[in-house]
Design an enzyme around this catalytic site. Structure first.
Site, PDB file in Angstrom:
ATOM      1  N   HIS A 348      -2.749   9.891   8.270  1.00  0.00           N
ATOM      2  CA  HIS A 348      -1.368   9.481   8.023  1.00  0.00           C
ATOM      3  C   HIS A 348      -0.421  10.623   8.343  1.00  0.00           C
ATOM      4  O   HIS A 348      -0.820  11.777   8.454  1.00  0.00           O
ATOM      5  CB  HIS A 348      -1.191   8.924   6.611  1.00  0.00           C
ATOM      6  CG  HIS A 348      -1.176   9.906   5.476  1.00  0.00           C
ATOM      7  ND1 HIS A 348      -0.017  10.427   4.973  1.00  0.00           N
ATOM      8  CD2 HIS A 348      -2.165  10.423   4.721  1.00  0.00           C
ATOM      9  CE1 HIS A 348      -0.294  11.222   3.949  1.00  0.00           C
ATOM     10  NE2 HIS A 348      -1.594  11.245   3.772  1.00  0.00           N
ATOM     11  N   ASP A 358      -0.957  18.111   3.175  1.00  0.00           N
ATOM     12  CA  ASP A 358      -1.077  16.666   3.002  1.00  0.00           C
ATOM     13  C   ASP A 358       0.111  15.961   3.625  1.00  0.00           C
ATOM     14  O   ASP A 358       1.188  15.900   3.022  1.00  0.00           O
ATOM     15  CB  ASP A 358      -1.158  16.362   1.499  1.00  0.00           C
ATOM     16  CG  ASP A 358      -1.356  14.894   1.200  1.00  0.00           C
ATOM     17  OD1 ASP A 358      -1.524  14.102   2.148  1.00  0.00           O
ATOM     18  OD2 ASP A 358      -1.363  14.526   0.015  1.00  0.00           O
ATOM     19  N   GLU A 395       1.360   6.116   3.805  1.00  0.00           N
ATOM     20  CA  GLU A 395       0.091   6.207   3.070  1.00  0.00           C
ATOM     21  C   GLU A 395       0.348   6.593   1.637  1.00  0.00           C
ATOM     22  O   GLU A 395      -0.298   6.118   0.707  1.00  0.00           O
ATOM     23  CB  GLU A 395      -0.829   7.230   3.743  1.00  0.00           C
ATOM     24  CG  GLU A 395      -2.233   7.295   3.148  1.00  0.00           C
ATOM     25  CD  GLU A 395      -2.399   8.303   2.010  1.00  0.00           C
ATOM     26  OE1 GLU A 395      -3.503   8.375   1.448  1.00  0.00           O
ATOM     27  OE2 GLU A 395      -1.433   9.016   1.666  1.00  0.00           O
ATOM     28  N   GLU A 396       1.350   7.489   1.441  1.00  0.00           N
ATOM     29  CA  GLU A 396       1.586   8.031   0.097  1.00  0.00           C
ATOM     30  C   GLU A 396       2.021   6.946  -0.889  1.00  0.00           C
ATOM     31  O   GLU A 396       1.874   7.095  -2.086  1.00  0.00           O
ATOM     32  CB  GLU A 396       2.637   9.144   0.147  1.00  0.00           C
ATOM     33  CG  GLU A 396       2.209  10.374   0.951  1.00  0.00           C
ATOM     34  CD  GLU A 396       1.031  11.138   0.330  1.00  0.00           C
ATOM     35  OE1 GLU A 396       0.448  10.646  -0.655  1.00  0.00           O
ATOM     36  OE2 GLU A 396       0.701  12.218   0.847  1.00  0.00           O
ATOM     37  N   ASP A 424      -7.421  13.141   6.227  1.00  0.00           N
ATOM     38  CA  ASP A 424      -6.116  13.146   5.566  1.00  0.00           C
ATOM     39  C   ASP A 424      -5.670  14.601   5.489  1.00  0.00           C
ATOM     40  O   ASP A 424      -5.078  15.124   6.428  1.00  0.00           O
ATOM     41  CB  ASP A 424      -6.272  12.475   4.189  1.00  0.00           C
ATOM     42  CG  ASP A 424      -4.962  12.231   3.492  1.00  0.00           C
ATOM     43  OD1 ASP A 424      -4.063  13.067   3.624  1.00  0.00           O
ATOM     44  OD2 ASP A 424      -4.823  11.211   2.780  1.00  0.00           O
ATOM     45  N   HIS A 507       1.453  17.577  -3.356  1.00  0.00           N
ATOM     46  CA  HIS A 507       2.597  16.673  -3.567  1.00  0.00           C
ATOM     47  C   HIS A 507       3.833  17.366  -4.146  1.00  0.00           C
ATOM     48  O   HIS A 507       4.694  16.711  -4.724  1.00  0.00           O
ATOM     49  CB  HIS A 507       2.217  15.476  -4.451  1.00  0.00           C
ATOM     50  CG  HIS A 507       1.312  14.491  -3.746  1.00  0.00           C
ATOM     51  ND1 HIS A 507       0.960  13.281  -4.303  1.00  0.00           N
ATOM     52  CD2 HIS A 507       0.680  14.536  -2.549  1.00  0.00           C
ATOM     53  CE1 HIS A 507       0.153  12.631  -3.468  1.00  0.00           C
ATOM     54  NE2 HIS A 507      -0.036  13.374  -2.408  1.00  0.00           N
TER      55      HIS A 507
END
Ligand SMILES: *[C@@H]1O[C@H](CO)[C@@H](O)[C@H](O)[C@H]1NC(C)=O
Ligand SMILES: *[C@@H]1O[C@H](CO)[C@@H](O)[C@H](O)[C@H]1NC(C)=O
Ligand SMILES: *[C@@H]1O[C@H](CO)[C@@H](O)[C@H](O)[C@H]1NC(C)=O
Ligand SMILES: *[C@@H]1O[C@H](CO)[C@@H](O)[C@H](O)[C@H]1NC(C)=O
Length: 707
Positions: A348, A358, A395-396, A424, A507
């Site tokens: 993604h 990420d 995706e998140e 990922d 994140h």
């Protein structure tokens, strides 16, 4: 050596030869021409040469420069800045001369408008907790989205705070023993008990909590100083909530936001992520009973008592859910002989913030594999089967881009997809990790033996992996990246690889290019290693005349699963159906492997051999689909795979951590604890029969014969 490797008979320019020679030459030419037209089984040695060129074309500087560009600004799905990232990926593929296209969906995403958390002390003083991770620099100027939980309902929650550790059933039980009840309270949760974010919130709601504050601990040694707050989705299930089971296309059907089917996907109470520093302020203020010793030992330094209160917390979250357009970008390399067989490499692209780990460590790696495949093409290579690079969006928010696309293409994927290879977060720290469906185990081992280990001189990646981590391949039951729709919904053999187990800036606003070079991969060697494994897996699956899928490993793995399962069951439940079907799969696998060996040994390729290989390959490809069940897993029917898939977060006994397979059986065991003996036995036995039938279907597909 490198030009026209696949067409050695094409470049014939010579002086006029004598007549007999011309005649013989003509004959040879005819034969060669005949072969090249009619017998698509190329010399596999040529493919291996290209695989060598692939390995020797590795560079760290290209990956580093892709990552720098991808992370130059935040690119949250559905936002304007994300369009630039989409364009960057698309342009990269196009500039390589690859066939590129974009597929858009209109899906329900969720963004924050306002959030606040204040503490109200008995003496009347009020303290507002800082929610800004970056101190003085504001989110507005950086473009970073403020910390929030996507799909959390808007609302205000006021109450005393209770610290509930990880917020698992066991944790609430421990609190209950201490006489602490969370009813009417706000719970403070420390992330990390193995429960998915949304499940933590759901559990808290069931216990009567009004709201959830969730924090992640920092790790100063790895560049995280406790200011970061972990964004994330709290939606249940995967994909666009308005189009469950079908693709969310522009003018297509969608459910109303108020539809119960939509609402039940969202948590019933608001939640918000906090930084470790903010959480510590609340923890310090708590009275009530002392926290259990083990919570204090493993928990934050300022944890002493669990509450409730006496301080009152007032927290508010206001967000909006709205339709947004998301874009998946694809680059396609058509297979020469079997264009209708697909090998997919996916990652993604959307990120909560800058996304250096990420997911763009994976994106940079994917772009580099595309560069290297394009290089092979310029040297005359074409894959046997079609290779598709997939760059997913959203995706998140719950694997939305990949899920919508899989739903849209379900029939073609089930009929033609050979394997889905996911990466990922390519690099989050030290240590190689691989997850896969078991028929791909051998291939992963073989490929890692050909790639250099990034962390020591002179060792292969396989060597490092074995030393550091026992070269253990995990199974893909978790629903945490884009392999989920491919494996759990479409039954496509899947792989997921990465470096590093986790990373402390996950994140947060600190997932930046600088963090990557300071703490995870200063010279991009681990990126290069992932590119080597990922790219070589793709080449073998696309080029090997007989697909490198070994179902004996699957049968052995199922046998182990069965043995683990038996230790949780008493003698009233029969595992014989399972044992029988696993036997069947093992014998079908052995026959398929023998047949593969026989076919590979044949010196001359002819039409018949090509057809035989194709027939065997189809059986190898389709066997995984046998594990799918039309009815799916009870209570989560979208998940069709009965061997690997999510378990429910219903109250569990302590078997929870061990059964990471047979989700239906696992759920039945957990949910039947409240039933009578006979009812319990019937419920579990039924799920065992279903799995046994699924394994039998896989065995039948692999045999390829009617009963
Ligand atoms: C009220 O209590 C809090 C916590 O004990 C303390 O930090 C604060 O200074 C107090 N405020 C006043 C006005 O006494
Ligand atoms: C709680 O916060 C909300 C939003 O900031 C505010 O409207 C409300 O008055 C607060 N309640 C108390 C008791 O301070
Ligand atoms: C694998 O490596 C990681 C990171 O070095 C380590 O934390 C973990 O315990 C290892 N696992 C096994 C099974 O060796
Ligand atoms: C690539 O690797 C070399 C050798 O390890 C190193 O000197 C160089 O700095 C690396 N380049 C990048 C961009 O990290």
């Amino acid at each position: 050596m490198t030009q026209n490797l696949t067409k050695p008979n094409n470049s014939l320019t010579s002086k006029p030869p004598p007549p007999l020679c011309t005649f013989l030459f003509f004959i040879i030419l005819c034969i060669l021409g005949f072969y090249s037209v009619h017998y698509p089984t190329r010399n596999p040695k040529n493919a291996l040469l290209f695989h060598q060129i692939f390995l020797s074309s590795a560079t760290n500087s290209t990956i580093a420069s892709y990552l720098r560009s991808l992370t130059s600004h935040p690119h949250l799905a559905g936002t304007k800045p994300s369009l630039e990232t989409i364009r960057y990926v698309k342009t990269h593929f196009e500039n390589l001369g690859l066939e590129t296209h974009t597929v858009a969906f209109k899906t329900l995403l969720s963004y924050p408008l306002h959030a606040s958390v204040s503490m109200h002390f008995n003496n009347g003083s009020v303290f507002s907790l800082p929610l800004n991770e970056m101190g003085t620099s504001s989110y507005a100027s950086s473009g970073v989205v403020q910390p929030y939980h996507a799909y959390s309902p808007s609302g205000t929650a006021q109450g005393k705070v209770v610290f509930v550790n990880h917020g698992t059933e066991d944790d609430y039980r421990a609190l209950g023993l201490m006489g602490v009840n969370v009813n009417g309270c706000i719970v403070l949760v420390r992330k990390g008990g193995g429960l998915y974010r949304g499940a933590v919130v759901e559990m808290a709601r069931k216990k009567g909590a009004l709201g959830v504050l969730m924090y992640t601990e920092g790790d100063v040694s790895r560049g995280s100083f406790g200011f970061g707050a972990e964004r994330g989705t709290v939606m249940k299930e995967v994909g666009d909530p308005l189009t469950p089971g079908w693709a969310g296309v522009e003018d297509g059907e969608r459910l109303e936001l108020e539809d119960n089917k939509v609402l039940e996907r969202f948590p019933g109470i608001p939640s918000l992520p906090l930084s470790f520093e903010s959480a510590q302020v609340i923890l310090e203020s708590l009275g009530g009973p002392l926290a259990p010793q083990e919570w204090r030992d493993s928990g934050p330094s300022r944890l002493s008592r669990v509450g409730p209160g006496p301080v009152m917390v007032n927290f508010t979250y206001q967000g909006e859910k709205k339709l947004a357009t998301i874009h998946n970008v694809f680059a396609v390399i058509r297979g020469l002989e079997e264009p209708d067989r697909y090998v997919l490499l996916g990652n993604h692209r959307d990120a909560w913030t800058y996304g250096a780990v990420d997911p763009n460590s994976g994106t940079a790696t994917l772009l580099d594999i595309a560069r290297r495949y394009a290089l092979l093409m310029r040297k005359g290579w074409n894959p046997r089967r079609t290779i598709i690079f997939c760059s997913w969006d959203a995706e998140e928010f719950g694997m939305i881009g990949s899920t919508e696309w899989v739903e849209q293409n379900l029939l073609n994927l089930r009929a033609k997809a050979v394997a889905y290879l996911n990466v990922d977060c390519a690099v989050q720290g030290p240590g190689f990790f691989a997850g896969a469906t078991p028929q791909l185990d051998n291939l992963i081992f073989e490929v890692t033996k050909k790639v250099n280990g990034p962390d020591s001189e002179a060792a292969t990646l396989y060597g490092e992996w074995t030393t550091m981590n026992g070269s253990n391949i995990e199974r893909l039951s978790g629903v945490y990246s884009d392999f989920a729709p491919f494996l759990h919904h479409a039954g496509v053999p899947s792989v997921d690889i990465y470096y590093g187990r986790d990373f402390p800036v996950y994140h947060t606003a600190f997932d930046t290019f600088n963090w990557m070079i300071n703490y995870a991969d200063p010279f991009f060697r681990r990126h290069v290693a992932v590119a080597g494994v990922w790219g070589l897996l793709g080449l073998h699956l696309a080029d090997d005349p007989v697909l490198p899928l070994n179902y004996l490993s699957y049968a052995e793995q199922l046998q182990e699963h069965k043995d683990v399962l038996s230790s949780f069951l008493d003698a009233s439940i029969s595992l014989t159906p399972l044992a029988t079907s696993i036997q069947e799969l093992a014998s079908a696998a052995k026959r398929a492997n023998d047949e593969a060996k026989r076919l590979m040994k044949q010196e001359f390729s002819d039409d018949l051999l090509a057809l035989k290989m194709r027939a065997l390959n189809d059986r190898l490809m389709l066997a995984e689909r046998g594990f799918l069940d039309t009815d799916g897993i009870k209570g989560k029917e979208w998940f069709k795979h009965l061997i690997y898939g999510p378990r429910s977060s219903a109250p569990h006994s302590n078997h929870e951590s061990k059964l990471v397979f047979f989700p239906g059986i696992s759920d039945a065991i957990a949910e039947s604890t409240r039933m009578g003996q006979r009812e319990r036995q019937a419920a579990i036995q039924h799920e065992i029969w279903r799995v046994a039938r699924a394994i039998q279907r896989a065995a039948d597909a692999l045999k390829g014969e009617l009963t």
